[in-house]
Enzyme design. Structure first.
Site, PDB file in Angstrom:
ATOM      1  N   ASP A 175      38.887  43.315  46.847  1.00  0.00           N
ATOM      2  CA  ASP A 175      38.726  42.139  47.710  1.00  0.00           C
ATOM      3  C   ASP A 175      37.584  42.439  48.681  1.00  0.00           C
ATOM      4  O   ASP A 175      37.126  43.584  48.796  1.00  0.00           O
ATOM      5  CB  ASP A 175      40.049  41.849  48.456  1.00  0.00           C
ATOM      6  CG  ASP A 175      40.035  40.535  49.236  1.00  0.00           C
ATOM      7  OD1 ASP A 175      39.145  39.696  48.986  1.00  0.00           O
ATOM      8  OD2 ASP A 175      40.914  40.352  50.095  1.00  0.00           O
TER       9      ASP A 175
ATOM     10  N   ARG B  80      45.983  29.395  40.846  1.00  0.00           N
ATOM     11  CA  ARG B  80      46.512  29.057  42.168  1.00  0.00           C
ATOM     12  C   ARG B  80      47.211  27.695  42.083  1.00  0.00           C
ATOM     13  O   ARG B  80      48.297  27.505  42.625  1.00  0.00           O
ATOM     14  CB  ARG B  80      45.382  28.989  43.210  1.00  0.00           C
ATOM     15  CG  ARG B  80      44.717  30.318  43.530  1.00  0.00           C
ATOM     16  CD  ARG B  80      45.635  31.249  44.271  1.00  0.00           C
ATOM     17  NE  ARG B  80      46.106  30.674  45.520  1.00  0.00           N
ATOM     18  CZ  ARG B  80      45.443  30.692  46.668  1.00  0.00           C
ATOM     19  NH1 ARG B  80      44.269  31.288  46.758  1.00  0.00           N
ATOM     20  NH2 ARG B  80      45.948  30.146  47.766  1.00  0.00           N
TER      21      ARG B  80
HETATM   22  N1   CP Z   1      41.493  33.200  47.401  1.00  0.00           N
HETATM   23  C1   CP Z   1      41.599  32.311  48.405  1.00  0.00           C
HETATM   24  O1   CP Z   1      42.633  32.166  49.066  1.00  0.00           O
HETATM   25  O2   CP Z   1      40.474  31.578  48.593  1.00  0.00           O
HETATM   26  P1   CP Z   1      40.175  30.565  49.790  1.00  0.00           P
HETATM   27  O3   CP Z   1      39.964  31.387  51.025  1.00  0.00           O
HETATM   28  O4   CP Z   1      38.924  29.841  49.341  1.00  0.00           O
HETATM   29  O5   CP Z   1      41.335  29.635  49.953  1.00  0.00           O
HETATM   30  N1  NVA Z   2      41.168  39.218  52.535  1.00  0.00           N
HETATM   31  C1  NVA Z   2      40.520  37.931  52.569  1.00  0.00           C
HETATM   32  C2  NVA Z   2      41.113  37.011  51.561  1.00  0.00           C
HETATM   33  C3  NVA Z   2      40.508  35.641  51.502  1.00  0.00           C
HETATM   34  C4  NVA Z   2      41.157  34.759  50.494  1.00  0.00           C
HETATM   35  C5  NVA Z   2      40.616  37.355  53.966  1.00  0.00           C
HETATM   36  O1  NVA Z   2      41.663  37.475  54.611  1.00  0.00           O
HETATM   37  O2  NVA Z   2      39.624  36.785  54.424  1.00  0.00           O
END
Ligand code: CP
Ligand code: NVA
Length: 308
Positions: free
Chosen positions: A225, A294
């Protein structure tokens, strides 16, 4: 109240039923166009509030589409526009919203905000990400893994990079769905110790291995991530990048995983940072399937929360 706040707080048989239901609903849509309504309309007459204190693409669009496909309606509320962002208490907001809408999906900074919302709401609350966890994402990821490779139970998952909110939900899922998870990253950015302890308490291996090459050896799934989550302050960028650079998922690291390993990233990705484009767009990657899923996973979560 059937809130969906974190994967470790829901009965594993309910989690399994949600994944199976998501798969069935996805299959039932067949090849009909995106956006069309489902044959079944279990949310007809229902209103869902989507609260965003933070930006979002996938969470916002997939919840909105999912509710509409099932016959319900949504209203999107951004933190800054609500009285919540201008001094009204979370408890009062929760009590009042509960008189108007049937369910609240919320993306907040602080975990406390979500917990307070859930404690005072008379309707189900779904966690659409906090600084601490991101359970809806991981339900989509379990669905994605199983569509491609069959049951995830007993598989070896490696998380490379920041032990962040998404990683915490992956650890919860390891305990609940019965797979092993190795975290590889710098000690300063280790995952939530409670999430590690939860996975271990369920009898799966939840290990920390500082050497990314050793961690990834023979893995069934490699996940990473962003190095800078929305809640991380800009002044931390240089230090975080320096700490996390050795944990970048590139072709050389992926080559150490099992030949049929999958690669996942919840997106948004920062190409050339936590993962290279070669991996993000490569043969192991299922990142766009995760994003699509999702929609399907959250439809199952919404139905579970509303008992539909
Ligand atoms: N992966 C995810 O939650 O993406 P967003 O931040 O675009 O909602
Ligand atoms: N780890 C990231 C995930 C976004 C979907 C955040 O918290 O910004």
């Amino acid at each position: 109240m059937p809130h969906f706040l974190d994967i470790d707080q829901v009965d594993p048989s309910d989690l399994r039923a949600m994944i199976d239901n998501a798969r069935a609903m996805k299959a039932a849509r067949g090849t009909r166009p995106r956006g069309a309504s489902d044959d079944e309309q279990p949310l007809a007459g229902r209103m869902v509030a989507l609260i965003f204190e933070k930006p979002s693409t996938r969470t916002r669009v997939s919840f909105d589409m999912g509710v509409r496909q099932m016959g319900g309606q949504t209203m999107v509320l951004s933190g800054g526009e609500m009285q919540l962002g201008h001094g009204e208490s979370v408890a009062d907001t929760a009590r009042v919203l509960s008189r108007y809408v049937d369910l609240v999906m919320s993306r907040t900074f602080r975990e406390d905000t979500l917990q307070e919302l859930a404690a005072h709401a008379a309707v189900p609350v779904i966690n659409g990400l906090t600084d601490r966890s991101h359970p809806c994402q991981i339900m989509a990821d379990i669905l994605t893994y199983e569509e491609h490779r069959g049951p995830i139970a007993g598989r070896r998952v490696v998380w490379s990079g920041d032990g962040n909110n998404v990683c915490a939900s992956f650890l919860h899922a390891a305990g609940q769905f019965g797979f092993h998870l190795t975290f590889t990253g710098p000690a300063e950015l280790d995952p939530d110790p409670a999430a590690l302890a939860f996975a271990r308490s369920r009898g799966v291996e939840a290990r920390v291995e500082r050497d990314p090459a050793r961690a990834v050896e023979g893995a069934d799934l490699v996940v990473t991530d962003t190095w800078m989550s929305i809640h991380h302050p800009e002044h931390a960028r240089a230090r975080r990048h320096a700490l996390l650079q050795p944990y970048q998922v590139n072709a050389a690291l992926m080559a150490r995983a099992a030949p049929d390993a999958l690669f996942m990233h919840c997106l948004p990705a920062h190409r050339g940072e936590e993962a290279t484009s070669e991996v993000l767009d490569g043969p192991h990657s299922v990142i766009v399937d995760e994003a699509e899923n999702r929609l399907h996973a959250q439809k199952a979560i919404l139905r579970w929360c509303l008992g539909l």
